[in-house]
Design a protein around this motif. Structure first.
Motif, PDB file in Angstrom:
ATOM      1  N   LEU A 130       0.953  -1.263   0.282  1.00  0.00           N
ATOM      2  CA  LEU A 130       0.053   0.038  -0.212  1.00  0.00           C
ATOM      3  C   LEU A 130       0.859   1.143  -0.016  1.00  0.00           C
ATOM      4  CD1 LEU A 130      -2.735   1.142   0.225  1.00  0.00           C
ATOM      5  CD2 LEU A 130      -2.526   1.132   2.731  1.00  0.00           C
ATOM      6  N   ALA A 131       0.548   2.124  -0.921  1.00  0.00           N
ATOM      7  CA  ALA A 131       1.352   3.341  -1.271  1.00  0.00           C
ATOM      8  C   ALA A 131       0.666   4.567  -0.761  1.00  0.00           C
ATOM      9  CB  ALA A 131       2.255   3.491  -2.173  1.00  0.00           C
ATOM     10  N   ILE A 132       0.903   5.343   0.188  1.00  0.00           N
ATOM     11  CA  ILE A 132       0.017   6.381   0.664  1.00  0.00           C
ATOM     12  C   ILE A 132       0.887   7.758   0.360  1.00  0.00           C
ATOM     13  CG2 ILE A 132      -1.203   7.694   2.369  1.00  0.00           C
ATOM     14  CD1 ILE A 132      -1.482   4.994   3.795  1.00  0.00           C
ATOM     15  N   ILE A 133       0.585   8.410  -0.876  1.00  0.00           N
ATOM     16  CA  ILE A 133       1.447   9.368  -1.100  1.00  0.00           C
ATOM     17  C   ILE A 133       0.905  11.113  -0.663  1.00  0.00           C
ATOM     18  CG2 ILE A 133       2.490  10.340  -3.468  1.00  0.00           C
ATOM     19  CD1 ILE A 133       3.253   7.201  -3.000  1.00  0.00           C
ATOM     20  N   ASP A 134       1.748  11.556  -0.180  1.00  0.00           N
ATOM     21  CA  ASP A 134       1.474  13.080   0.259  1.00  0.00           C
ATOM     22  C   ASP A 134      -0.070  13.290   0.808  1.00  0.00           C
ATOM     23  OD1 ASP A 134       2.267  15.707   0.700  1.00  0.00           O
ATOM     24  OD2 ASP A 134       1.849  16.273  -1.550  1.00  0.00           O
ATOM     25  N   MET A 135      -0.483  12.566   1.585  1.00  0.00           N
ATOM     26  CA  MET A 135      -1.841  12.704   2.269  1.00  0.00           C
ATOM     27  C   MET A 135      -1.906  14.277   2.828  1.00  0.00           C
ATOM     28  SD  MET A 135      -4.368  10.808   1.623  1.00  0.00           S
ATOM     29  CE  MET A 135      -5.348  11.385   3.194  1.00  0.00           C
ATOM     30  N   GLN A 136      -0.874  14.489   3.542  1.00  0.00           N
ATOM     31  CA  GLN A 136      -0.752  15.751   4.390  1.00  0.00           C
ATOM     32  C   GLN A 136      -1.165  16.889   3.415  1.00  0.00           C
ATOM     33  OE1 GLN A 136       2.688  16.133   6.847  1.00  0.00           O
ATOM     34  NE2 GLN A 136       2.072  18.215   7.607  1.00  0.00           N
ATOM     35  N   ASN A 137      -0.249  17.187   2.378  1.00  0.00           N
ATOM     36  CA  ASN A 137      -0.393  18.263   1.673  1.00  0.00           C
ATOM     37  C   ASN A 137      -1.597  18.118   0.464  1.00  0.00           C
ATOM     38  OD1 ASN A 137       1.663  19.770   2.859  1.00  0.00           O
ATOM     39  ND2 ASN A 137       3.032  18.521   1.844  1.00  0.00           N
ATOM     40  N   ALA A 138      -1.578  16.973  -0.158  1.00  0.00           N
ATOM     41  CA  ALA A 138      -2.594  16.843  -1.315  1.00  0.00           C
ATOM     42  C   ALA A 138      -4.090  16.785  -0.711  1.00  0.00           C
ATOM     43  CB  ALA A 138      -2.328  15.868  -2.020  1.00  0.00           C
ATOM     44  N   PHE A 139      -4.405  16.394   0.416  1.00  0.00           N
ATOM     45  CA  PHE A 139      -5.634  16.131   0.753  1.00  0.00           C
ATOM     46  C   PHE A 139      -6.177  16.853   2.080  1.00  0.00           C
ATOM     47  CE2 PHE A 139      -5.002  12.139  -1.584  1.00  0.00           C
ATOM     48  CZ  PHE A 139      -5.996  12.179  -2.511  1.00  0.00           C
ATOM     49  N   CYS A 140      -5.236  17.256   2.785  1.00  0.00           N
ATOM     50  CA  CYS A 140      -5.545  17.812   4.412  1.00  0.00           C
ATOM     51  C   CYS A 140      -5.133  19.271   4.235  1.00  0.00           C
ATOM     52  CB  CYS A 140      -4.816  16.968   5.231  1.00  0.00           C
ATOM     53  SG  CYS A 140      -5.259  15.317   5.148  1.00  0.00           S
ATOM     54  N   ASP A 141      -5.043  19.873   3.170  1.00  0.00           N
ATOM     55  CA  ASP A 141      -4.632  21.317   3.243  1.00  0.00           C
ATOM     56  C   ASP A 141      -5.579  22.160   2.217  1.00  0.00           C
ATOM     57  OD1 ASP A 141      -3.240  24.017   2.740  1.00  0.00           O
ATOM     58  OD2 ASP A 141      -1.497  23.198   3.844  1.00  0.00           O
ATOM     59  N   GLU A 142      -5.985  23.266   2.698  1.00  0.00           N
ATOM     60  CA  GLU A 142      -6.609  24.122   1.675  1.00  0.00           C
ATOM     61  C   GLU A 142      -5.966  24.144   0.423  1.00  0.00           C
ATOM     62  OE1 GLU A 142      -9.033  26.924   3.510  1.00  0.00           O
ATOM     63  OE2 GLU A 142     -10.340  25.549   4.387  1.00  0.00           O
ATOM     64  N   GLY A 147      -3.854  22.306  -0.993  1.00  0.00           N
ATOM     65  CA  GLY A 147      -3.396  21.104  -1.567  1.00  0.00           C
ATOM     66  C   GLY A 147      -4.069  20.890  -2.812  1.00  0.00           C
ATOM     67  N   SER A 148      -3.765  19.892  -3.657  1.00  0.00           N
ATOM     68  CA  SER A 148      -4.196  19.562  -5.020  1.00  0.00           C
ATOM     69  C   SER A 148      -5.506  19.068  -4.938  1.00  0.00           C
ATOM     70  CB  SER A 148      -3.120  18.639  -5.683  1.00  0.00           C
ATOM     71  OG  SER A 148      -3.422  17.454  -4.782  1.00  0.00           O
ATOM     72  N   PHE A 149      -6.030  18.425  -3.771  1.00  0.00           N
ATOM     73  CA  PHE A 149      -7.573  18.019  -3.642  1.00  0.00           C
ATOM     74  C   PHE A 149      -8.379  19.453  -3.591  1.00  0.00           C
ATOM     75  CE2 PHE A 149     -11.259  16.837  -1.256  1.00  0.00           C
ATOM     76  CZ  PHE A 149     -11.564  15.778  -2.081  1.00  0.00           C
ATOM     77  N   PHE A 150      -8.187  20.285  -3.173  1.00  0.00           N
ATOM     78  CA  PHE A 150      -8.679  21.590  -3.144  1.00  0.00           C
ATOM     79  C   PHE A 150      -8.798  22.357  -4.248  1.00  0.00           C
ATOM     80  CE2 PHE A 150      -9.486  26.014  -1.591  1.00  0.00           C
ATOM     81  CZ  PHE A 150     -10.793  25.926  -0.919  1.00  0.00           C
ATOM     82  N   LYS A 151      -7.625  22.288  -4.714  1.00  0.00           N
ATOM     83  CA  LYS A 151      -7.398  23.221  -6.149  1.00  0.00           C
ATOM     84  C   LYS A 151      -7.943  22.639  -7.181  1.00  0.00           C
ATOM     85  CE  LYS A 151      -2.844  25.073  -4.816  1.00  0.00           C
ATOM     86  NZ  LYS A 151      -1.338  25.151  -5.135  1.00  0.00           N
ATOM     87  N   ARG A 152      -8.338  21.282  -7.184  1.00  0.00           N
ATOM     88  CA  ARG A 152      -9.034  20.560  -8.244  1.00  0.00           C
ATOM     89  C   ARG A 152     -10.605  20.942  -8.156  1.00  0.00           C
ATOM     90  NH1 ARG A 152      -4.806  16.455  -8.226  1.00  0.00           N
ATOM     91  NH2 ARG A 152      -3.412  16.870 -10.042  1.00  0.00           N
ATOM     92  N   GLY A 153     -10.936  21.573  -7.258  1.00  0.00           N
ATOM     93  CA  GLY A 153     -12.391  21.999  -6.912  1.00  0.00           C
ATOM     94  C   GLY A 153     -13.167  21.085  -6.088  1.00  0.00           C
TER      95      GLY A 153
END
Length: 64
Positions: free
Chosen positions: A13-25, A27-33
């Motif tokens: 199981l590879a967990i990649i950059d959860m802290q920044n990608a998903f848990c920060d406004e 991060g890429s998750f938020f930036k993609r809408g």
């Protein structure tokens, strides 16, 4: 979370950059809408996978 009858031998199981990608406004998750409100569901699913892999003594790799 129900898991199908996965064949997990020789898997990791590879967990990649959860802290920044998903848990920060910023991060890429938020930036993609995507909505920050969905993060608890995502986090819960990832923790379920971590528990599954740990229960089968399979490798888990995390990056940040």
């Amino acid at each position: 979370m129900k898991h199908p009858n996965w064949q997990l031998e020789n898997q990791a199981l590879a967990i990649i950059d959860m802290q920044n990608a998903f848990c920060d406004e910023r991060g890429s998750f938020f930036k993609r809408g995507h909505h920050i409100a969905n993060i608890p569901t995502i986090k819960s699913s990832i923790l379920d996978l971590v528990r599954l892999f740990k229960s089968r003594n399979l490798p888990i790799v995390c990056t940040k």
